[in-house]
Write a protein that holds these residues in place. Structure first.
Motif, mmCIF file in Angstrom:
data_model
loop_
_atom_site.group_PDB
_atom_site.id
_atom_site.type_symbol
_atom_site.label_atom_id
_atom_site.label_comp_id
_atom_site.label_asym_id
_atom_site.label_seq_id
_atom_site.Cartn_x
_atom_site.Cartn_y
_atom_site.Cartn_z
ATOM 1 N N ASP A 4 17.426 2.943 -5.529
ATOM 2 C CA ASP A 4 18.016 2.129 -4.460
ATOM 3 C C ASP A 4 16.937 1.483 -3.603
ATOM 4 O O ASP A 4 17.049 0.323 -3.207
ATOM 5 C CB ASP A 4 18.944 2.970 -3.588
ATOM 6 C CG ASP A 4 20.170 3.457 -4.347
ATOM 7 O OD1 ASP A 4 20.605 2.752 -5.280
ATOM 8 O OD2 ASP A 4 20.673 4.537 -3.999
ATOM 9 N N HIS A 5 15.875 2.231 -3.308
ATOM 10 C CA HIS A 5 14.769 1.701 -2.516
ATOM 11 C C HIS A 5 14.035 0.591 -3.281
ATOM 12 O O HIS A 5 13.696 -0.443 -2.706
ATOM 13 C CB HIS A 5 13.783 2.806 -2.131
ATOM 14 C CG HIS A 5 14.368 3.820 -1.206
ATOM 15 N ND1 HIS A 5 14.669 3.537 0.108
ATOM 16 C CD2 HIS A 5 14.709 5.107 -1.404
ATOM 17 C CE1 HIS A 5 15.175 4.616 0.679
ATOM 18 N NE2 HIS A 5 15.210 5.575 -0.229
ATOM 19 N N ILE A 6 13.826 0.804 -4.570
ATOM 20 C CA ILE A 6 13.144 -0.199 -5.393
ATOM 21 C C ILE A 6 13.996 -1.461 -5.489
ATOM 22 O O ILE A 6 13.488 -2.583 -5.381
ATOM 23 C CB ILE A 6 12.817 0.363 -6.791
ATOM 24 C CG1 ILE A 6 11.774 1.470 -6.657
ATOM 25 C CG2 ILE A 6 12.329 -0.738 -7.723
ATOM 26 C CD1 ILE A 6 11.521 2.238 -7.925
ATOM 27 N N ARG A 7 15.304 -1.306 -5.670
ATOM 28 C CA ARG A 7 16.209 -2.457 -5.747
ATOM 29 C C ARG A 7 16.141 -3.276 -4.457
ATOM 30 O O ARG A 7 16.051 -4.499 -4.484
ATOM 31 C CB ARG A 7 17.641 -1.984 -5.988
ATOM 32 C CG ARG A 7 18.625 -3.115 -6.180
ATOM 33 C CD ARG A 7 20.043 -2.627 -6.461
ATOM 34 N NE ARG A 7 20.084 -1.823 -7.662
ATOM 35 C CZ ARG A 7 20.425 -0.530 -7.686
ATOM 36 N NH1 ARG A 7 20.738 0.092 -6.583
ATOM 37 N NH2 ARG A 7 20.449 0.133 -8.822
ATOM 38 N N THR A 8 16.146 -2.597 -3.314
ATOM 39 C CA THR A 8 16.051 -3.286 -2.027
ATOM 40 C C THR A 8 14.719 -4.006 -1.885
ATOM 41 O O THR A 8 14.667 -5.155 -1.432
ATOM 42 C CB THR A 8 16.234 -2.281 -0.874
ATOM 43 O OG1 THR A 8 17.499 -1.635 -1.023
ATOM 44 C CG2 THR A 8 16.185 -2.967 0.473
ATOM 45 N N VAL A 16 6.731 -5.388 -6.663
ATOM 46 C CA VAL A 16 6.650 -4.061 -6.053
ATOM 47 C C VAL A 16 5.685 -3.233 -6.887
ATOM 48 O O VAL A 16 5.855 -3.118 -8.104
ATOM 49 C CB VAL A 16 8.036 -3.375 -5.998
ATOM 50 C CG1 VAL A 16 7.920 -1.953 -5.482
ATOM 51 C CG2 VAL A 16 9.000 -4.179 -5.144
ATOM 52 N N ILE A 17 4.654 -2.677 -6.254
ATOM 53 C CA ILE A 17 3.667 -1.855 -6.952
ATOM 54 C C ILE A 17 3.897 -0.403 -6.580
ATOM 55 O O ILE A 17 3.963 -0.051 -5.397
ATOM 56 C CB ILE A 17 2.240 -2.297 -6.599
ATOM 57 C CG1 ILE A 17 2.027 -3.735 -7.059
ATOM 58 C CG2 ILE A 17 1.217 -1.354 -7.222
ATOM 59 C CD1 ILE A 17 0.727 -4.347 -6.627
ATOM 60 N N ILE A 18 4.014 0.438 -7.604
ATOM 61 C CA ILE A 18 4.213 1.872 -7.413
ATOM 62 C C ILE A 18 2.951 2.577 -7.896
ATOM 63 O O ILE A 18 2.606 2.478 -9.086
ATOM 64 C CB ILE A 18 5.448 2.361 -8.206
ATOM 65 C CG1 ILE A 18 6.684 1.571 -7.765
ATOM 66 C CG2 ILE A 18 5.648 3.857 -8.009
ATOM 67 C CD1 ILE A 18 7.884 1.778 -8.639
ATOM 68 N N PRO A 19 2.239 3.272 -6.995
ATOM 69 C CA PRO A 19 0.995 3.942 -7.386
ATOM 70 C C PRO A 19 1.208 4.908 -8.557
ATOM 71 O O PRO A 19 2.238 5.586 -8.642
ATOM 72 C CB PRO A 19 0.580 4.699 -6.122
ATOM 73 C CG PRO A 19 1.248 3.966 -5.007
ATOM 74 C CD PRO A 19 2.540 3.448 -5.575
ATOM 75 N N ASP A 20 0.254 4.962 -9.465
ATOM 76 C CA ASP A 20 0.272 5.817 -10.660
ATOM 77 C C ASP A 20 1.415 5.483 -11.623
ATOM 78 O O ASP A 20 1.718 6.259 -12.511
ATOM 79 C CB ASP A 20 0.346 7.301 -10.278
ATOM 80 C CG ASP A 20 -0.856 7.754 -9.486
ATOM 81 O OD1 ASP A 20 -1.970 7.240 -9.746
ATOM 82 O OD2 ASP A 20 -0.702 8.611 -8.600
ATOM 83 N N PHE A 21 2.084 4.345 -11.436
ATOM 84 C CA PHE A 21 3.157 3.934 -12.342
ATOM 85 C C PHE A 21 2.919 2.521 -12.845
ATOM 86 O O PHE A 21 2.946 2.257 -14.038
ATOM 87 C CB PHE A 21 4.518 4.018 -11.641
ATOM 88 C CG PHE A 21 5.661 3.545 -12.497
ATOM 89 C CD1 PHE A 21 6.150 4.330 -13.520
ATOM 90 C CD2 PHE A 21 6.225 2.304 -12.289
ATOM 91 C CE1 PHE A 21 7.186 3.893 -14.326
ATOM 92 C CE2 PHE A 21 7.261 1.845 -13.075
ATOM 93 C CZ PHE A 21 7.752 2.648 -14.093
ATOM 94 N N GLY A 22 2.714 1.587 -11.918
ATOM 95 C CA GLY A 22 2.522 0.189 -12.280
ATOM 96 C C GLY A 22 3.297 -0.696 -11.339
ATOM 97 O O GLY A 22 3.689 -0.286 -10.254
ATOM 98 N N GLY A 23 3.544 -1.912 -11.748
ATOM 99 C CA GLY A 23 4.237 -2.862 -10.899
ATOM 100 C C GLY A 23 5.521 -3.353 -11.528
ATOM 101 O O GLY A 23 5.676 -3.349 -12.738
#
Length: 52
Positions: A4-8, A16-23
């Motif tokens: 939900d946070h990523i969708r927003t 949106v860049i997520i550390p240790d995951f990617g963008g």
């Protein structure tokens, strides 16, 4: 939930860049008009794509 946070975030920002995951990059698709009926054939939307 995290999704939900990523969708927003993707609604407000193109990337949106997520550390240790990617963008995640919002890939926009414009609305399309049906050529015969002159109605919306597809609504505008955004689909996330990943970036390593």
């Amino acid at each position: 939930m995290l999704s939900d946070h990523i969708r927003t975030l993707l609604r407000d920002h193109d990337c949106v860049i997520i550390p240790d995951f990617g963008g995640l990059i919002a890939d926009y698709a414009p609305a399309q008009i049906h050529p015969v009926r002159h109605t919306l054939a597809r609504r505008p939307s955004a689909w996330p794509s990943t970036s390593p």
